[in-house]
Write an enzyme that holds these catalytic residues in place. Structure first.
Site: not given
Ligand code: ZN
Length: 665
Positions: A113, A115, A117, A222, A309, A403, A406, A421, A427
């Protein structure tokens, strides 16, 4: 009602039930929607004339009033067992072998059958009426969600069967309804559900059945739990019986060998997208109910059934770029930008690559063909690179040292794996992430203010720092793309409401390094307002139980920063609550000296939240079960701790029982 009217009333109800069944269970309506509505309204009109004699199981009575104090706990007369898992043909063959040792091979036939979810549920009918619908909970005690299950149109409120019938099945949200619901929530700026299962759980646990009724839930059944008293001898007869009650039955396939069962599983593994609901595997059970009883149980699961599964669904796609995401504390996290691919219910566009080491270990290069999946069926991740498909000119990835937001240098801080950073105040990424954190559920809980909206507000210049949030207005929001009246209004209301959020939420929202949710609660209990906290020095803070030197120094450091002080002053002037209420300061010490262990997924609270609540009330939480454990709190899918608790005779309680305990009930 006269006798004649009673007869008429019964006929009208029967007629609507019949057409509901055709429409919602068999998917084969005989009436047009308009014709059905007309008959339904006629029934409503008839009932309005006899308001004192409306039958509880009338099709018009599906949606009742809201539950006030949460759901009552319900003890299942027959426990709802969970199944052992199989992941391969070998696992299945081992299962098959274990059966062959005890029963003749000629009698082994399997019912295979889907399964589904969804959420496990048990329905209890007595003399034809639906009496109770309860979630599985820990298998012994679940939650009584009858008022919400009544709103599911494919589940009959009355059946033609005298005596008791209890059936077990799954409540789920069809894929289409899930997509529709998320689209609707998106338009309103509400958070999206990660998958249909979460959406179904969230919908079934609404205190107001009106909301549940709108969520298009469905069910599939079921197992007949009292099969013997219903005169059933095989899984086929049980499914036929479920069908005869007009409940939606599971589809099953009878297989005479485990190899045949496996082949059937594998067929559906590949075809599962065609189904209207999500399945995460198949269930294989012995068909003969007498043999089932003869084999009985292992410690936690029946010996006559196993869940196969499916492996997580994987898809292949192209990694066309790697970008860096700068977090609230400046940590640079690499993110894989993918060509969009549909995996397990939603489209994946990005996947976290965690850190430099992860990329090096898997040798992930820009331009690679990669295999993606969802961890825990939610978070997208790259499983591996398909190196056979790599073109020769692809170079190993070089982690940038600047970065992208910035332009500051990225720094590998000594003793840390992360690259950061250090430009904390200016920033843009860090500022945005701080705002997202401030608005998050555990902090100020500003619904609708997720990362995307914060980006939008920041990039358009409407919100450059925290205080700007509280200066937003309707006119400004409506200038933004994808902002209609309802969405803007909801956001403004949520922001306004956050002004009076509890003090600990504000403290947590500030994002002081090392100050998590729990520490914030401790601080809010000790200091009646922010001024008092800001006046405390390292020594004073350290006197508080659970506040160490490191945390104390971070707190003092944060509040001595000029920029931080300034922002707090402005926020205070804008009307944000910075004092703790009496309730916040005094939690009754109801579980003092008691030790708790948490296992499984609790229905409402996260583990961290449950832990914090227990500690607030004087209790302790430990990681493993021993004789000294006072209680094990078990949610869905409890682990081995649950079994250990049973063996040691330690009381196992539900989240609801825990809350009662904390309240001192
Ligand atoms: Zn930054």
């Amino acid at each position: 009602m006269t006798e004649k009217e009673k007869k008429r009333y019964k006929e009208m109800m029967e007629d609507i039930r019949h057409h509901e069944y055709l429409y919602y269970v068999l998917d084969a309506p005989e009436l047009s929607d308009a014709a059905y509505d007309e008959r339904y309204r006629a029934l409503q009109a008839f009932e309005r004339e006899h308001p004192d004699e409306i039958a509880a199981d009338s099709p018009t009575q599906r949606v009742g009033g809201a539950v006030k104090d949460g759901f009552r706990s319900y003890h299942h007369p027959i426990p709802l067992q969970s199944l052992a898992n199989a992941f391969s043909l070998e696992d299945l063959q081992a299962f098959d072998q274990s059966l062959r040792k005890e029963i003749p091979a000629s009698r082994i036939r399997y019912s295979v059958e889907f399964k589904i979810d969804g959420l496990s549920i048990a329905l209890y009918y007595h003399d034809g009426k639906l009496q109770t619908a309860a979630t599985r909970g820990d298998g012994n005690d679940g939650e009584d969600v009858t008022s919400n299950v009544r709103t599911i149109r494919s589940i009959p409120l009355s059946i033609e069967y005298a005596g008791d019938v209890s059936v077990r099945g799954e409540i789920y949200m069809p894929k289409k309804a899930f997509e529709h619901l998320n689209a609707e929530r998106d338009a309103l700026g509400e958070p999206l559900f990660a998958n249909p299962r979460n959406a179904a759980a969230g919908s079934l646990r609404q205190l107001d059945p009106q909301i549940t009724a709108k969520r298009s839930l469905d069910g599939i059944f079921y197992t007949v739990m009292n099969d013997e008293s219903c005169g059933l001898d095989s899984q086929d007869s049980a499914i036929d019986f479920i069908r005869s009650l007009h409940l939606p039955p599971i589809k099953n396939m009878i297989c005479s060998s485990i190899e045949e069962a496996y082949a059937y599983c594998m067929m559906w593994k590949d075809k599962r997208q065609e189904l209207p609901y999500e399945i995460d595997g198949m269930v294989i059970k012995l068909t003969d109910l007498t043999l089932q009883k003869q084999l009985g149980m292992r410690a936690k699961s029946p010996r006559w059934a196993i869940a196969f599964k499916f492996p997580p669904e994987q898809k292949t796609t192209k990694l066309y770029d790697i970008t860096l995401q700068i977090g609230r504390t400046g940590v640079a996290t690499p993110v894989g930008e993918l060509e969009p691919v549909f995996v397990a219910g939603s489209t994946i566009r990005r996947a976290t690559l965690h850190n430099r080491a992860f990329i090096e270990e898997k040798d992930i290069r820009i331009g690679d063909i990669v295999v993606v999946q969802k961890a825990g069926d939610v978070i997208p991740e790259i499983d591996h690179v398909v190196t056979e498909k790599r073109s020769q000119d692809l170079k190993p990835y070089v982690f940038p040292m600047v970065c992208p937001e910035c332009g500051s240098d990225l720094v590998q801080v000594e003793g840390e794996a992360a690259i950061r950073c250090m430009n904390a105040l200016a920033c843009p990424s860090q500022v945005r992430a701080k705002i997202v954190h401030f608005a998050s559920k555990d902090a100020m809980d500003i619904v609708g203010l997720g990362p995307e909206i914060v980006n939008q507000l920041y990039s358009t210049g409407l919100v450059k720092e925290l205080p700007d949030l509280y200066r937003l207005n309707m006119k400004a929001l409506l200038t933004l793309e994808r902002f209609a009246d309802a969405k803007a209004m909801n956001l403004l209301n949520a922001i306004e409401a956050s002004k009076s959020a509890e003090f600990y939420r504000f403290l947590y929202g500030l994002g002081i390094p090392l100050v998590g949710l729990e520490t914030s609660k401790i601080l809010a209990r000790h200091f009646s307002n922010l001024d008092a906290l800001m006046a405390a020095d390292v020594a004073a803070l350290q006197e508080i139980d659970q506040i160490g030197a490191l945390i104390a120094r971070e707190i003092v450091g944060f509040f001595s920063n000029v920029h931080n002080k300034e922002q707090i002053k402005v926020l205070s002037e804008l009307g944000i609550n910075m004092a703790s209420s009496v309730e916040e300061r005094t939690s009754p010490q109801t579980v003092i000296g008691k030790t708790f262990v948490l296992t499984g997924t609790l229905p409402t609270y996260s583990r961290d939240e449950a832990k914090a609540m227990i500690e607030e009330h004087g209790g302790k939480v430990t990681g493993s079960v021993s004789k000294k454990t006072s209680y094990v709190v078990a949610g869905e899918k409890p682990g081995s701790k649950y079994e250990k608790a049973i063996n040691l005779n330690i009381p196992v309680i539900t989240e609801e029982a825990l809350l009662a305990l904390l309240k001192g009930e």
